[in-house]
Design an enzyme around this catalytic site. Sequence first.
Site, PDB file in Angstrom:
ATOM      1  N   ARG A 136      75.956 -13.793 -16.864  1.00  0.00           N
ATOM      2  CA  ARG A 136      75.388 -12.552 -16.314  1.00  0.00           C
ATOM      3  C   ARG A 136      74.307 -12.850 -15.266  1.00  0.00           C
ATOM      4  NH1 ARG A 136      79.406 -11.512 -18.621  1.00  0.00           N
ATOM      5  NH2 ARG A 136      79.652 -10.044 -20.342  1.00  0.00           N
ATOM      6  N   SER A 156      76.792  -3.605 -22.649  1.00  0.00           N
ATOM      7  CA  SER A 156      75.954  -4.392 -23.561  1.00  0.00           C
ATOM      8  C   SER A 156      74.497  -4.310 -23.127  1.00  0.00           C
ATOM      9  CB  SER A 156      76.389  -5.846 -23.565  1.00  0.00           C
ATOM     10  OG  SER A 156      77.677  -5.944 -24.108  1.00  0.00           O
ATOM     11  N   GLU A 169      70.336  -7.367 -20.920  1.00  0.00           N
ATOM     12  CA  GLU A 169      71.452  -7.535 -19.976  1.00  0.00           C
ATOM     13  C   GLU A 169      71.436  -6.362 -18.989  1.00  0.00           C
ATOM     14  OE1 GLU A 169      75.252  -8.791 -21.446  1.00  0.00           O
ATOM     15  OE2 GLU A 169      76.318  -7.674 -19.905  1.00  0.00           O
TER      16      GLU A 169
END
Length: 306
Positions: free
Chosen positions: A167, A216, A298
């Site tokens: 990420r 998420s 995230e």
Amino acid sequence: MDFPPVKGNISLNRGLNELTWLRVGGPARTFFQPRDKLDLKYFLSSYQCDQPIFPFGVGSNLIVRDGGINAVVIKLGGASFNYIEKRGKFLACGAGALDSRVAIRAAELGLDLSFLRTIPGTIGGAVSMNAGCYGSYIKDVLVEVTLVTRDGLEMRLDASEIKLGYRFSCIPEGAVITEAVFDAPSRDAGCLKNKMKNQLETRNKTQPATERTAGSTFKNPSGFSSTGRPDDLNEMKAWKLIDEAGMRGFELGGAKVSEKHSNFLINQKNATAFDLEELGNLMRKKVLQKSGIELQWEIIRVGIKK
Ligand SMILES: Cc1cc2nc3c(=O)[nH]c(=O)nc-3n(C[C@H](O)[C@H](O)[C@H](O)COP(=O)(O)OP(=O)(O)OC[C@H]3O[C@@H](n4cnc5c(N)ncnc54)[C@H](O)[C@@H]3O)c2cc1C
């Protein structure tokens, strides 16, 4: 305020709440939708101001805070950023193209980008976040990326130059991705269609995909050693830690930890960005108290608190 005479649209104090998946957020001080790449280059080279540039996809990974973003928010839309075309053995995609459309078109051409089918963002957001699921990531298939820098210069970079990680990417500050080129494995079109159908079914069963969410909330803590031994590394799942901290279904203001998947925050009752961020911070605190692990966000949180 004087803006350069662009072909696209510029607006001031444009509310972003309608544009994010969570349906929260204050306005963008300046909001620009370029007509095409030339327009974007012209705007960035001629509009020098003290506001940062914030590229915006479809806001599927964002909490825009209630006070808005003091920046020039740039959103790529329209045909000139939405193309998906075969170039030799590669697939070139405009950064405004939706991941799901790219996966479907790739499958029709016998190319496997099926992992993009259930990710609701754009290609620009996917490259920036190194998006992925089912064990595949943008990093596995990206060959090259084109971007326009803060000064309006066009650059073409090899995938290795943007150092994609979990990420994470190293896109130059203020640069806007305009195109990504993929080298996807060849597969039978019919098999890919079935694979994506199954993936969609699984996602709908396991995630609150039809609710106001941003995917998420926290990264899975990886490389964590539960015994303190460096040779005993294991991947922890954020949702499991959140469950163990007793936070599944917890509510704060209009925000809620999803009952279906505890690493998803949902806006269930006209939540504010403040509610959602506070609930996220509370989840981090409870997990830290319970397991000693500090979850990392995230979801990208941007803008000013009200
Ligand atoms: C129901 C649901 C399921 C999800 N499932 C997954 C999943 O399985 N896997 C996964 O990885 N993610 C998932 N996500 C999160 C999200 O969809 C991805 O992170 C997606 O890549 C974000 O794309 P976006 O276009 O919405 O970007 P945004 O949310 O608008 O922005 C995210 C970041 O990308 C940057 N960015 C966007 N466009 C550009 C551009 N053109 N140039 C430079 N930077 C840009 C923004 O500045 C920001 O930093 C999910 C989200 C939801 C709501």
